[in-house]
Design a protein around this motif. Structure first.
Motif, PDB file in Angstrom:
ATOM      1  N   LEU A   1     -16.289   5.146  10.566  1.00  0.00           N
ATOM      2  CA  LEU A   1     -17.516   5.466   9.834  1.00  0.00           C
ATOM      3  C   LEU A   1     -18.752   4.988  10.589  1.00  0.00           C
ATOM      4  CD1 LEU A   1     -16.291   4.526   6.247  1.00  0.00           C
ATOM      5  CD2 LEU A   1     -16.857   6.832   7.047  1.00  0.00           C
ATOM      6  N   MET A   2     -18.689   3.785  11.149  1.00  0.00           N
ATOM      7  CA  MET A   2     -19.841   3.248  11.869  1.00  0.00           C
ATOM      8  C   MET A   2     -20.077   3.963  13.191  1.00  0.00           C
ATOM      9  SD  MET A   2     -19.825  -0.875  11.096  1.00  0.00           S
ATOM     10  CE  MET A   2     -18.158  -1.205  11.652  1.00  0.00           C
ATOM     11  N   ASP A   3     -19.041   4.605  13.720  1.00  0.00           N
ATOM     12  CA  ASP A   3     -19.193   5.411  14.930  1.00  0.00           C
ATOM     13  C   ASP A   3     -20.022   6.658  14.627  1.00  0.00           C
ATOM     14  OD1 ASP A   3     -17.822   6.223  17.778  1.00  0.00           O
ATOM     15  OD2 ASP A   3     -17.980   7.950  16.444  1.00  0.00           O
ATOM     16  N   GLY A   4     -19.742   7.295  13.488  1.00  0.00           N
ATOM     17  CA  GLY A   4     -20.549   8.439  13.048  1.00  0.00           C
ATOM     18  C   GLY A   4     -20.058   9.796  13.501  1.00  0.00           C
ATOM     19  N   ARG A   5     -19.307   9.856  14.592  1.00  0.00           N
ATOM     20  CA  ARG A   5     -18.895  11.154  15.110  1.00  0.00           C
ATOM     21  C   ARG A   5     -17.908  11.886  14.208  1.00  0.00           C
ATOM     22  NH1 ARG A   5     -17.088   9.429  21.009  1.00  0.00           N
ATOM     23  NH2 ARG A   5     -16.603   7.534  19.834  1.00  0.00           N
ATOM     24  N   ILE A   6     -17.200  11.122  13.362  1.00  0.00           N
ATOM     25  CA  ILE A   6     -16.244  11.748  12.451  1.00  0.00           C
ATOM     26  C   ILE A   6     -16.961  12.685  11.482  1.00  0.00           C
ATOM     27  CG2 ILE A   6     -16.311   9.919  10.711  1.00  0.00           C
ATOM     28  CD1 ILE A   6     -13.296  10.331  10.346  1.00  0.00           C
ATOM     29  N   VAL A   7     -18.222  12.366  11.162  1.00  0.00           N
ATOM     30  CA  VAL A   7     -19.011  13.220  10.274  1.00  0.00           C
ATOM     31  C   VAL A   7     -19.301  14.562  10.950  1.00  0.00           C
ATOM     32  CG1 VAL A   7     -21.208  13.472   9.064  1.00  0.00           C
ATOM     33  CG2 VAL A   7     -20.033  11.272   9.079  1.00  0.00           C
ATOM     34  N   LYS A   8     -19.690  14.513  12.227  1.00  0.00           N
ATOM     35  CA  LYS A   8     -19.976  15.742  12.956  1.00  0.00           C
ATOM     36  C   LYS A   8     -18.725  16.608  13.078  1.00  0.00           C
ATOM     37  CE  LYS A   8     -23.690  13.634  15.660  1.00  0.00           C
ATOM     38  NZ  LYS A   8     -24.177  13.273  17.019  1.00  0.00           N
ATOM     39  N   ILE A   9     -17.580  15.959  13.290  1.00  0.00           N
ATOM     40  CA  ILE A   9     -16.321  16.700  13.389  1.00  0.00           C
ATOM     41  C   ILE A   9     -16.004  17.365  12.063  1.00  0.00           C
ATOM     42  CG2 ILE A   9     -13.832  16.485  13.763  1.00  0.00           C
ATOM     43  CD1 ILE A   9     -14.462  14.131  15.634  1.00  0.00           C
TER      44      ILE A   9
ATOM     45  N   ASN B   1     -12.323   8.385  19.757  1.00  0.00           N
ATOM     46  CA  ASN B   1     -12.483   8.090  21.181  1.00  0.00           C
ATOM     47  C   ASN B   1     -11.493   8.891  22.026  1.00  0.00           C
ATOM     48  OD1 ASN B   1     -14.562   6.229  20.868  1.00  0.00           O
ATOM     49  ND2 ASN B   1     -13.147   4.536  20.533  1.00  0.00           N
ATOM     50  N   ALA B   2     -10.276   9.045  21.507  1.00  0.00           N
ATOM     51  CA  ALA B   2      -9.270   9.825  22.230  1.00  0.00           C
ATOM     52  C   ALA B   2      -9.692  11.290  22.307  1.00  0.00           C
ATOM     53  CB  ALA B   2      -7.918   9.706  21.539  1.00  0.00           C
ATOM     54  N   LEU B   3     -10.298  11.785  21.214  1.00  0.00           N
ATOM     55  CA  LEU B   3     -10.785  13.160  21.213  1.00  0.00           C
ATOM     56  C   LEU B   3     -11.932  13.323  22.205  1.00  0.00           C
ATOM     57  CD1 LEU B   3     -10.970  16.039  20.047  1.00  0.00           C
ATOM     58  CD2 LEU B   3     -12.422  15.106  18.229  1.00  0.00           C
ATOM     59  N   ALA B   4     -12.829  12.342  22.211  1.00  0.00           N
ATOM     60  CA  ALA B   4     -13.989  12.418  23.097  1.00  0.00           C
ATOM     61  C   ALA B   4     -13.593  12.372  24.558  1.00  0.00           C
ATOM     62  CB  ALA B   4     -14.963  11.282  22.780  1.00  0.00           C
ATOM     63  N   SER B   5     -12.482  11.699  24.846  1.00  0.00           N
ATOM     64  CA  SER B   5     -12.064  11.566  26.239  1.00  0.00           C
ATOM     65  C   SER B   5     -11.664  12.894  26.864  1.00  0.00           C
ATOM     66  CB  SER B   5     -10.902  10.572  26.351  1.00  0.00           C
ATOM     67  OG  SER B   5      -9.738  11.095  25.726  1.00  0.00           O
TER      68      SER B   5
ATOM     69  N   GLN C   1     -15.553   6.907  29.285  1.00  0.00           N
ATOM     70  CA  GLN C   1     -14.825   6.801  28.034  1.00  0.00           C
ATOM     71  C   GLN C   1     -13.669   5.835  28.229  1.00  0.00           C
ATOM     72  OE1 GLN C   1     -15.458   8.373  24.957  1.00  0.00           O
ATOM     73  NE2 GLN C   1     -13.919   6.933  24.236  1.00  0.00           N
ATOM     74  N   THR C   2     -13.595   4.813  27.394  1.00  0.00           N
ATOM     75  CA  THR C   2     -12.496   3.856  27.460  1.00  0.00           C
ATOM     76  C   THR C   2     -11.772   3.852  26.127  1.00  0.00           C
ATOM     77  OG1 THR C   2     -13.781   1.981  26.640  1.00  0.00           O
ATOM     78  CG2 THR C   2     -13.881   2.426  29.013  1.00  0.00           C
ATOM     79  N   SER C   3     -10.643   3.174  26.066  1.00  0.00           N
ATOM     80  CA  SER C   3      -9.870   3.125  24.824  1.00  0.00           C
ATOM     81  C   SER C   3     -10.605   2.388  23.718  1.00  0.00           C
ATOM     82  CB  SER C   3      -8.521   2.445  25.080  1.00  0.00           C
ATOM     83  OG  SER C   3      -8.712   1.136  25.576  1.00  0.00           O
ATOM     84  N   SER C   4     -11.552   1.537  24.090  1.00  0.00           N
ATOM     85  CA  SER C   4     -12.300   0.779  23.090  1.00  0.00           C
ATOM     86  C   SER C   4     -13.660   1.381  22.757  1.00  0.00           C
ATOM     87  CB  SER C   4     -12.509  -0.664  23.594  1.00  0.00           C
ATOM     88  OG  SER C   4     -13.210  -0.668  24.814  1.00  0.00           O
TER      89      SER C   4
END
Length: 236
Positions: free
Chosen positions: A45-53, A155-159, A217-220
């Protein structure tokens, strides 16, 4: 006159009953049968990208946000760490954004607010309800996988996707601190993405224009490397 009053009261009673029935029906049908149950943690949630997805229509799942996750963000939002406080407040606004999305169903699960660690609660819920977990927390992801629970990691999707910036593209960022390299300045996007700015060490506390250099892009999480634009007056 009494008959008129009775008729008015009867109409009000019927309308009220209909609204209550409609509200209950809407609540029960919030989750669509047959869709995956995705338990969302605070890092996603704090990342925010899940909302755009979700808004793009690529995630038509049943998204379940436990009350304990929201409570966790509330506690962080009341803390002393400025960066974490800002991210937590951003995460709480993303809950509202998800609820407004028409492409996925969102439910705020009223789970118990006891002393159970939030990560452990998410794993329990996913186990009991045959669900999966949406997180950007590397440690939670590994624990969930060890428990046989599937994980969605943005993050895995973004990679596997291209960077949103092109080399040489310009944008503005506020420099909040110096980096490990004396000439570096560190800034953050609203979603928490770290921006490492070359020659940005003298602009701490200022919002400056920078030029995109590369994306990592890293795993973290993800990091953006940029270069501060030189002041033309100084070059003269």
């Amino acid at each position: 006159m009494e008959i008129v009053i009775l008729c008015i009261l009867l109409v009000i009673f019927i309308e009220t009953s209909f609204l209550v029935y409609k509200s209950l029906k809407s609540h029960k049908s919030r989750l669509t049968p047959g869709r995956r149950k995705v338990y969302v943690d605070s890092s996603a949630l704090m990342d925010g990208r899940i909302v755009k997805i979700a808004q793009s229509g690529f995630m038509s799942d049943n998204l379940i946000i436990p009350r304990s996750v929201i409570r966790e963000m509330q506690l962080v939002a009341d803390g002393k760490d400025t960066e974490r406080r800002s991210r937590a407040r951003f995460g709480m606004t993303q809950v509202n954004e998800l609820e407004r999305s028409v492409h996925c169903n969102v439910e705020i699960l009223q789970d118990a607010l006891d002393h159970t660690p939030v990560d452990e609660r998410l794993i329990e819920l996913a186990h009991e309800n045959h669900g999966i977990i949406a997180t950007n927390d590397f440690n939670l992801e590994k624990v969930a996988e060890a428990e046989g629970i599937d994980v969605i990691n943005v993050n895995a999707l973004a990679s596997v996707l291209k960077s949103e910036f092109l080399p040489g593209e310009k944008f503005t960022v506020k420099i909040q601190s110096t980096g490990s390299n004396p000439k570096q300045g560190i800034g953050y996007f609203q979603d928490g993405t770290m921006v490492v700015v070359e020659n940005g060490n003298k602009s701490v506390g200022k919002e400056i224009e920078v030029e995109f250099v590369r994306f990592m892009q890293t795993s973290s999480g993800r990091m953006i490397f940029a270069r501060a634009k030189r002041d033309k007056k100084r070059r003269k």
